[in-house]
Design a protein around this motif. Sequence first.
Motif, PDB file in Angstrom:
ATOM      1  N   GLY A 599       3.089 -49.849  15.851  1.00  0.00           N
ATOM      2  CA  GLY A 599       2.930 -50.925  14.979  1.00  0.00           C
ATOM      3  C   GLY A 599       4.065 -50.798  13.752  1.00  0.00           C
ATOM      4  O   GLY A 599       4.422 -49.719  13.398  1.00  0.00           O
ATOM      5  N   GLU A 600       4.308 -52.043  13.027  1.00  0.00           N
ATOM      6  CA  GLU A 600       4.994 -52.093  12.205  1.00  0.00           C
ATOM      7  C   GLU A 600       4.324 -52.739  10.781  1.00  0.00           C
ATOM      8  O   GLU A 600       3.576 -53.615  10.830  1.00  0.00           O
ATOM      9  N   TYR A 601       4.299 -51.975   9.692  1.00  0.00           N
ATOM     10  CA  TYR A 601       3.835 -52.372   8.358  1.00  0.00           C
ATOM     11  C   TYR A 601       4.847 -52.662   7.435  1.00  0.00           C
ATOM     12  O   TYR A 601       5.755 -51.931   7.236  1.00  0.00           O
ATOM     13  N   PHE A 603       5.633 -53.736   3.573  1.00  0.00           N
ATOM     14  CA  PHE A 603       5.203 -54.088   2.085  1.00  0.00           C
ATOM     15  C   PHE A 603       6.221 -54.786   1.433  1.00  0.00           C
ATOM     16  O   PHE A 603       7.243 -54.282   1.209  1.00  0.00           O
ATOM     17  N   ALA A 604       6.012 -55.809   0.902  1.00  0.00           N
ATOM     18  CA  ALA A 604       6.908 -56.749   0.027  1.00  0.00           C
ATOM     19  C   ALA A 604       6.023 -56.974  -1.175  1.00  0.00           C
ATOM     20  O   ALA A 604       4.862 -56.866  -1.354  1.00  0.00           O
ATOM     21  N   ALA A 605       6.933 -57.731  -2.344  1.00  0.00           N
ATOM     22  CA  ALA A 605       6.233 -57.907  -3.438  1.00  0.00           C
ATOM     23  C   ALA A 605       5.243 -59.031  -3.199  1.00  0.00           C
ATOM     24  O   ALA A 605       5.695 -59.975  -2.547  1.00  0.00           O
ATOM     25  N   SER A 606       4.079 -59.081  -3.739  1.00  0.00           N
ATOM     26  CA  SER A 606       3.059 -60.340  -3.751  1.00  0.00           C
ATOM     27  C   SER A 606       2.725 -60.311  -5.419  1.00  0.00           C
ATOM     28  O   SER A 606       3.419 -60.623  -6.207  1.00  0.00           O
ATOM     29  N   ALA A 607       1.228 -60.359  -5.566  1.00  0.00           N
ATOM     30  CA  ALA A 607       0.782 -60.193  -6.960  1.00  0.00           C
ATOM     31  C   ALA A 607       1.353 -58.952  -7.412  1.00  0.00           C
ATOM     32  O   ALA A 607       1.537 -58.739  -8.540  1.00  0.00           O
ATOM     33  N   SER A 608       1.448 -57.536  -6.676  1.00  0.00           N
ATOM     34  CA  SER A 608       1.815 -56.451  -7.218  1.00  0.00           C
ATOM     35  C   SER A 608       3.356 -56.076  -6.562  1.00  0.00           C
ATOM     36  O   SER A 608       3.735 -57.026  -5.546  1.00  0.00           O
ATOM     37  N   SER A 609       3.989 -55.309  -7.077  1.00  0.00           N
ATOM     38  CA  SER A 609       5.435 -54.992  -6.461  1.00  0.00           C
ATOM     39  C   SER A 609       5.337 -54.509  -5.084  1.00  0.00           C
ATOM     40  O   SER A 609       4.043 -54.049  -4.695  1.00  0.00           O
ATOM     41  N   GLY A 610       6.369 -54.451  -4.450  1.00  0.00           N
ATOM     42  CA  GLY A 610       6.205 -53.984  -3.004  1.00  0.00           C
ATOM     43  C   GLY A 610       5.822 -52.517  -2.910  1.00  0.00           C
ATOM     44  O   GLY A 610       4.849 -52.161  -2.068  1.00  0.00           O
ATOM     45  N   PHE A 611       6.525 -51.644  -3.717  1.00  0.00           N
ATOM     46  CA  PHE A 611       6.056 -50.352  -3.672  1.00  0.00           C
ATOM     47  C   PHE A 611       4.521 -49.956  -4.379  1.00  0.00           C
ATOM     48  O   PHE A 611       4.040 -49.126  -3.822  1.00  0.00           O
ATOM     49  N   GLN A 612       4.060 -50.892  -5.187  1.00  0.00           N
ATOM     50  CA  GLN A 612       2.783 -50.732  -5.731  1.00  0.00           C
ATOM     51  C   GLN A 612       1.807 -50.932  -4.429  1.00  0.00           C
ATOM     52  O   GLN A 612       0.593 -50.320  -4.388  1.00  0.00           O
ATOM     53  N   ASN A 616      -0.914 -48.442  -2.573  1.00  0.00           N
ATOM     54  CA  ASN A 616      -2.339 -48.890  -2.328  1.00  0.00           C
ATOM     55  C   ASN A 616      -2.417 -48.991  -0.960  1.00  0.00           C
ATOM     56  O   ASN A 616      -3.734 -49.638  -0.675  1.00  0.00           O
ATOM     57  N   ASN A 617      -1.695 -48.962  -0.009  1.00  0.00           N
ATOM     58  CA  ASN A 617      -1.966 -49.024   1.354  1.00  0.00           C
ATOM     59  C   ASN A 617      -2.363 -50.427   1.724  1.00  0.00           C
ATOM     60  O   ASN A 617      -3.289 -50.587   2.531  1.00  0.00           O
ATOM     61  N   ALA A 618      -1.784 -51.547   1.012  1.00  0.00           N
ATOM     62  CA  ALA A 618      -1.882 -52.710   1.345  1.00  0.00           C
ATOM     63  C   ALA A 618      -0.708 -53.573   1.796  1.00  0.00           C
ATOM     64  O   ALA A 618      -0.117 -54.049   1.157  1.00  0.00           O
ATOM     65  N   PRO A 619      -0.750 -53.526   3.156  1.00  0.00           N
ATOM     66  CA  PRO A 619       0.560 -54.032   3.916  1.00  0.00           C
ATOM     67  C   PRO A 619       0.496 -55.697   3.676  1.00  0.00           C
ATOM     68  O   PRO A 619      -0.513 -56.332   3.668  1.00  0.00           O
ATOM     69  N   THR A 620       1.627 -56.188   3.502  1.00  0.00           N
ATOM     70  CA  THR A 620       1.863 -57.552   3.389  1.00  0.00           C
ATOM     71  C   THR A 620       1.931 -58.243   4.749  1.00  0.00           C
ATOM     72  O   THR A 620       1.221 -59.425   4.929  1.00  0.00           O
ATOM     73  N   PHE A 621       2.270 -57.711   5.932  1.00  0.00           N
ATOM     74  CA  PHE A 621       2.261 -57.998   7.372  1.00  0.00           C
ATOM     75  C   PHE A 621       2.356 -56.964   8.270  1.00  0.00           C
ATOM     76  O   PHE A 621       2.758 -56.043   7.737  1.00  0.00           O
ATOM     77  N   ALA A 622       1.815 -57.071   9.438  1.00  0.00           N
ATOM     78  CA  ALA A 622       1.770 -55.902  10.310  1.00  0.00           C
ATOM     79  C   ALA A 622       1.733 -56.436  11.721  1.00  0.00           C
ATOM     80  O   ALA A 622       1.086 -57.670  11.866  1.00  0.00           O
TER      81      ALA A 622
END
Length: 741
Positions: A599-601, A603-612, A616-622
């Motif tokens: 799999g590919e996860y 992490f980009a900026a949303s309500a929080s920054s990409g690194f945040q 938080n282990n909250a992927p934008t897309f997988a």
Amino acid sequence: MPQRVHRFLFAVLMIYFLMPSGAQSQSIGGGIVGRVKDQRGDSVPAALVQLVNTSTGQIRAVSTDNEGRYEAREVSPGIYNLTVLKGGFNTAKVSDVRLSVTQVVHVAEITLTVAPVGNETIEVRAAEIAMIETNSPALSTAFSQKQIRELPLLTRDINSLALLAPGVFSVRTFSFASTLVPFAVNGSRGRENSFIIDSVDNNEPLFGGAATQFTNTDLFAEYRIITNQYKAEFGRNSGSVVNLITERGGNQWHGSAFWFAQRDPLNATNRVERAAGLDRPAPFAENVLGASLGGPMQHESTWVFLTYQWDGARNDLSPLYPQVATLPTVRGLNALSRQPLTQTLSALLNDPTVGRLPLVAAPCFSFFAGLPANNPCTISGPPNNGITVGGTPIEFGSFLVSRAGIFDVRDHQTSFRVDHRLTEKDDLYGRYLFDDLRTPRTVGAAPLEVGFFDPGLMPSYHELFLQRTQNAGLFWTHAWPRALHELRGSYTRISSQLGALGVSGNAQETLPSVTVSDTFATSPAPGGTPAGTSAFLAAFPAAGNVFTMGRDTRPSRINSNLYQVQENISISRGRHSIKFGANLVRTLSNIRDIPSNLGEYFFAASASSGFQNFANNAPTFALQRFGNFGGRGGEELPLRQFSQFYFFEDDIRIAGSFTLNLGLRYENYGQPINRIAELNPNFGSQIQRDNKDFGPRVGFALGLGSRTVVRGGYGIYYNPTASSPISYTVTTLGCCKLPAA
């Protein structure tokens, strides 16, 4: 050995291999033929002709027919002394008859002189051999042991010798699976060549080409490539047939030790190096060390020969392919270590590159004006571009990875062969070949990643290729005065892996690809300028913006096991040289090669920054792909194939200089792709075997003196279905889904 034992052994082998589920039946032996006459020119029948191998002392005996002709077929390549004995005549001896792979040597007529009663003598004569082979329709080129060892082969790949033969051209730069397919012949595909070592198959079953790429020239006694009109005993592919024979021991102990070295000061700069601004070749060093030893274990009955070679090459292409990594600086690492560690943060801190590179003083780019002299090349701007975890600023930097372009190749090769003379008529020998290779797949990131999308992959996840090839064979021959029985069995195992093999096994199998996008380090570092930083970031799009850990795919694994048995019988009768035989091959391959099965996860900026989001282990897309077929089977695809080959051929001496070859070959290949049909109900009906692959062969050779021969012929040749598209099909038929965040 009694005849019924011969039949029983062959029947057992046939039953074992004839199970539901390519290769060929062939020989490396040559022949020595000639005629014996008396002083009046009359034929001398029933004369005993002995062929004595000058290295081992082994004797092969045949007798002359009613026309005084003798013929010894399937004789192992080497140098022989011929002795002709007949009651009432002096003994004639012909010295140093050299026999090559599959070559038929015509010895000039031997004249026996009448011996006075009780006063027989030995008459020694020099061998008179025709310059070219005049009784075979096949067109071939042979290379002796001296040529193999002394011709300048830069890569030491013995298959490079084939490029010296007419009609052969290199396809390494554009051929499919180019590392295995070095050349093509007469317009055929490169993978349509057939490679043989000591009469048994050396073909890679999935991609074609030679399975083992031996570079130890001390291992081989002779190399021959047949490029046109080969006989019915050869098949499997429509391209060339490459015959290799391994060296064997003799009655005298002999050996060698060698060191082959290459260094960059001896090289010239190439176009890539000049375009990169280099005024000298990239650092390169290769050392090839090895030794061989052969001799008698028991004089004139048992001989041994063994070799070993180690090849180590290092090419430092870092100046040509520089790599930049975006990582936390030392201050950033200290700040992260004080945070509650999530699964993603633990993976980041445990990465070998993250824990090592920021702590090592190393230079930054020297050819970008306005960059600092040492790493980091850029850093996070105040207040760290908003890169925080739990409100704590985390400083990042972009680092030039020193020696990231190291291309290390390691290869171990060894061989062991034992020959044993059972009786005057029976010979037995066995040999074992081993090759263990480790090499990077590419320098730095893969070409597609460099050309279209640079994910900032950590250097620890560069792909390595490992391959181990083993081949063991046991060979037995039984000779009669005018016939020969050959029985061969071999086992080949080819194991390969490709992936991020430089990290721990747990990381290889469980850590997915994690790509994090953010404005990590886009400001000048101390000692840098805005202009230099802008030029640097424009040249390296991922620098300061993206980093990737892990691979989206588990390492691919391919294991192939080949079991092969052959039986050939050769008979010489009058003007006919008859040969027939069978070859059975069982191939068991297991493939695990499913892209994106980890799999590919992203992490980009949303309500929080990409690194945040990463912390938080909250992927934008997988995205993840599963390798089974509609829930059937697992990630490993088992391919099973059984192939069988039969042939009959007859060399007919129509006249002294005219030989006609007639033959028929039958080939029956398996259909390994049917395994997918068994697993995937949407595949459709299975592909049936083609049971009508008969290949007639007709050829002739007309000798016009000792230097000229006219050859011609007609034949039908078949190629097996390439299994590499099957492997590709496996990688594209899996089903995909998005894992829950």
